[in-house]
Structures are given as C-alpha cells and as structure tokens.
Design a protein around this motif. Structure first.
Motif, short mmCIF file in Angstrom:
data_model
loop_
_atom_site.label_atom_id
_atom_site.label_comp_id
_atom_site.label_asym_id
_atom_site.label_seq_id
_atom_site.Cartn_x
_atom_site.Cartn_y
_atom_site.Cartn_z
N UNK A 65 23.48 -19.87 -3.99
CA UNK A 65 24.50 -18.90 -3.67
C UNK A 65 24.58 -17.84 -4.75
N UNK A 66 25.43 -16.84 -4.57
CA UNK A 66 25.56 -15.77 -5.56
C UNK A 66 26.02 -16.30 -6.91
N UNK A 67 25.95 -15.44 -7.92
CA UNK A 67 26.32 -15.86 -9.27
C UNK A 67 27.80 -16.17 -9.34
N UNK A 68 28.16 -17.10 -10.23
CA UNK A 68 29.55 -17.36 -10.55
C UNK A 68 30.35 -18.05 -9.47
N UNK A 97 20.24 -26.26 -8.51
CA UNK A 97 21.08 -25.10 -8.28
C UNK A 97 20.25 -23.85 -8.46
N UNK A 98 20.53 -22.83 -7.67
CA UNK A 98 19.75 -21.60 -7.72
C UNK A 98 20.56 -20.43 -7.17
N UNK A 99 20.25 -19.23 -7.66
CA UNK A 99 20.81 -18.02 -7.06
C UNK A 99 19.97 -17.57 -5.86
N UNK A 100 18.87 -18.26 -5.59
CA UNK A 100 17.95 -17.87 -4.53
C UNK A 100 17.97 -18.91 -3.42
N UNK A 101 17.99 -18.46 -2.19
CA UNK A 101 17.65 -19.34 -1.08
C UNK A 101 16.17 -19.69 -1.20
N UNK A 102 15.75 -20.83 -0.70
CA UNK A 102 14.33 -21.21 -0.85
C UNK A 102 13.36 -20.12 -0.39
N UNK A 103 13.65 -19.45 0.72
CA UNK A 103 12.73 -18.43 1.25
C UNK A 103 12.60 -17.22 0.33
N UNK A 104 13.54 -17.07 -0.61
CA UNK A 104 13.53 -15.90 -1.49
C UNK A 104 12.90 -16.18 -2.85
N UNK A 105 12.42 -17.40 -3.08
CA UNK A 105 11.79 -17.73 -4.35
C UNK A 105 10.47 -16.98 -4.51
N UNK A 157 15.06 -0.58 -6.22
CA UNK A 157 15.18 -2.03 -6.38
C UNK A 157 14.12 -2.59 -7.33
N UNK A 158 13.86 -1.86 -8.42
CA UNK A 158 12.84 -2.33 -9.36
C UNK A 158 13.40 -3.35 -10.33
N UNK A 159 14.72 -3.43 -10.46
CA UNK A 159 15.32 -4.40 -11.37
C UNK A 159 15.24 -5.79 -10.75
N UNK A 160 15.12 -6.83 -11.59
CA UNK A 160 15.01 -8.19 -11.04
C UNK A 160 16.27 -8.61 -10.33
N UNK A 161 16.10 -9.43 -9.30
CA UNK A 161 17.26 -9.96 -8.60
C UNK A 161 18.16 -10.72 -9.57
N UNK A 162 17.57 -11.34 -10.59
CA UNK A 162 18.33 -12.11 -11.57
C UNK A 162 19.34 -11.26 -12.32
N UNK A 163 19.20 -9.92 -12.27
CA UNK A 163 20.11 -9.10 -13.05
C UNK A 163 21.55 -9.30 -12.61
N UNK A 164 21.80 -9.69 -11.37
CA UNK A 164 23.17 -9.98 -10.94
C UNK A 164 23.73 -11.15 -11.74
#
Length: 384
Positions: A72-75, A167-175, A351-358
């Motif tokens: 899910x999303x961060x936090x 735990x992850x900020x990514x759904x499996x399909x988005x890894x 959208x060049x910044x990493x998704x992890x930036x959130x």
C-alpha cells in the motif's frame, strides 16, 4: 468408519487467531489510535496466518502456510502492523529489512566458492536457517541482479516450507518497474502471487506525516528526526546548527566496498559529502550500509531540486532514495543542504523520479526545515 469432514479451522486455531488480533488492537490503542478498516482487515489476515503457522507443527503431514504480501502507499501502517504481529507471534522467526537483507547476501558470498553458484545458495540458506517464518520489510526490486536473489529466496523458502510476511509500497505486478528488465522478472512476480496472499492496506492518511488525533509521537528514528533540511545553506544558518563547511584540505577518498567515493570531510562521527559524489557515480546500497556503520551524522550538500530532475539524473535519485532508506532504518542523523528550497513532494517531469520517492518524501517530512527568513526572525527576537 466414515469421517466427518472439517467445517473450518480447529477451535484452538480460532482461539489463537482471536488472541493475536486482540493483541494487535490493544497495541494500537496503547499507541493512541484505532486500526482503520484496511488495517483491521490486514490484522485479521495476520492473525489467521499466525494461528495456521503455530498450528501446523501438530499437523501430519506438515502442511505449508501461505505467505502474506502486505502492500500500500507510504505511511499506512504496514511496518507498524508487522512489528506488532512479530512481537506477539510465538514461532521461530527472523525479521530483516530489504537493504540489510541484501547486505547479508552480498556479504555472505564473499569468500565462498561461487564457481557453481553455491555462494548465493549458501547465503540464502543462512537467512532461512532455523526459522518457520521470515519477515521482510520494505520489499522492492529495482535491479535485475537483486531480482535473481529474490527468485532464489522464494524458491528455497518454498522448498523448506518457510513462510514469508512481506511489506511493500508496490503491488506485486509493479515490482522492478524498469521496462528494460520488468519482463524478465514476470516469472518471479507470478511465483509471488502463487505462494502469497496479497493484502492491500490503503487508508487515506499517511500517519507518518499526519498522525491520527491522539496518536503518541513515535519514539523510533530519534536521531534521524533530529536532522534538518537546510536552504540555501548560508554560513550563519549552518553555524547555528554546529555545521561548518569543510576546507579543501579536509577532503578524503573513501572506499567502503568496491567503489571509491570522494567526500568533503570524514571526522570520526561525521560524514560530509556532495550529492553528486555520493549518488551520481557507481556507488551502491552496500556502500551506504558500510558508511552508515562508520558515521552517525551525515551531511549531504549541493542537493538539487527534485523538480529539475530529468532522465539523465534518474539513477542518482534512485541512489538518493536508497541512502535515505538506509539512514532512516539505521537511525542516523541527516542534514540535507540545497541552494534552493527542497520539495520532495513532486512526481518530476516525465515521471523520471523513482516511485520510491513518495516513501522518501514521507520519511524526510520527519525532518524540520531551516530557512534564512526564519533564522533572521529568531536572531531579531533574541536581540530585542
């Protein structure tokens, strides 16, 4: 004699699940909040998982417990739920953070015979030895090499019937979102979905930034929280924080693992390094982990504005995300200095910044900010 089929889990398992769920709810109340609906559903699934895990020891033949993938999303409380459940679960268990996991794996391969691939397997075996369940926090994959490690880990865990809680900020399909490598990781993504129940925690609030009313402040990451985001980094600003720009003669070349990194200062407890020198080269998370063990205060200056990111700087921003992950996880004080205000709540052009930036923006929101206007007001107030 005919045997009546079971209509549900044994009563002991139901009682164990109820006890675990009540314990997690109690932990939440003690922390000053109540579990919101998606957190409650995840807690229910964790409780059922725990009951199945502890109950399977008495089952013959030994039946594997399906693993769990919380995303899910961060936090949104994923790590909090994992920690609460981990503390309540009575089982042979081990908890690892993503970066520390890969440090163990990469470190474990050194000095081992890797000619026939046994070095990687021995490292994976060491992580899974003597446990019934492995807890894996902040799971993400950006490098195809790390993806190969993950594939080996999943295969070995399945063979040993070691359950995973991820735990992850990514759904499996988005890894492994990089389009150059994503297709190569699809078989592993399918394996994840085959062996894990995927549970989304998607509440509307980032509790790290906006705690629920009555929530007690987190006691974790105390040193990290004491850091600052500073702009534009004038001498007076820095001096009030006990920071003084290094002279050229204080520069050093450090080589934490295989890559040399030019730093501006490396006092016994303080590392001062430029953004480009730290993140713009070939440094890796292994380098950051080693440096984190050496220096408890970090100053990263000349940090560019994320709003100016382009495709060429995307790898540097990914390394920066990894740096913040490591420093947060190891509770290290961080000062960021930029000539312009640093706003990390951006998506970046193209959208060049990493998704992890959130996730990184959420963590950096814990740091207070130092602006010249505010500093001048404090000086005027002190002198009046």
């Amino acid at each position: 004699m005919a045997v009546t089929p079971s209509l549900g889990p044994p009563r002991k398992q139901r009682d164990t699940a109820r006890t675990l769920l009540e314990a997690m709810a109690h932990d939440a109340v003690r922390s000053g909040f109540e579990l919101e609906p998606s957190q409650w559903q995840a807690a229910q699934r964790l409780a059922t998982f725990g009951a199945q895990l502890t109950g399977r020891r008495r089952a013959l033949p030994r039946k594997p417990t399906r693993s769990l993938y919380l995303h899910g999303p961060v936090g949104r409380g994923k790590t909090w739920l994992m920690d609460s459940f981990y503390g309540r679960l009575e089982a042979r268990k081990r908890r690892v953070h993503f970066h520390d996991f890969f440090r163990r794996l990469h470190g474990g391969t050194h000095g081992l015979d890797s000619g026939n691939g046994t070095a990687i397997q021995q490292s994976v075996d060491a992580v899974l030895n003597d446990v019934d369940v492995l807890f894996f926090d902040e799971f993400h994959v950006h490098d195809i090499g790390d993806g190969m490690f993950i594939s080996r880990l999943l295969r070995t865990a399945a063979q040993r019937r070691v359950a995973l809680v991820v735990t992850s900020n990514y759904a499996p399909d988005d890894l492994l979102p990089n389009p150059l490598w994503h297709e190569h990781f699809l078989p592993t993504i399918e394996a994840i979905k085959d062996m894990m129940d995927v549970v989304e925690i998607n509440g509307g609030s980032d509790f790290r930034r906006y705690p629920a009313a009555g929530t007690h402040p987190s006691t974790g990451a105390g040193a990290f929280r004491s850091g600052r985001i500073i702009s534009p980094g004038a001498p007076g600003q820095l001096g009030r924080l006990g920071l003084f720009r290094p002279t050229p003669s204080q520069g050093r070349v450090l080589q934490p693992t295989t890559q040399p990194i030019v730093v501006k200062n490396s006092d016994p407890d303080l590392l001062w390094v430029g953004f480009e020198e730290l993140c713009g080269g070939l440094s890796s998370t292994s380098d950051f982990l080693v440096l984190g063990g050496m220096f408890r205060t970090w100053v990263i200056d000349d940090v560019p504005s994320p709003t100016d990111a382009d495709a060429a700087s995307a790898p540097a921003w990914q390394r920066f995300s990894n740096v913040v992950d490591v420093l947060y996880d190891q509770d290290i004080t961080l000062f960021l200095i930029g000539s312009v205000p640093l706003d990390f709540d951006v998506e970046g052009s193209g959208n060049v910044l990493p998704v992890d930036l959130a996730r990184i923006a959420s963590r950096l929101s814990l740091l207070s900010r130092s602006h010249p206007d505010e500093d001048l007001k404090r000086e005027e107030a002190a002198g009046s």
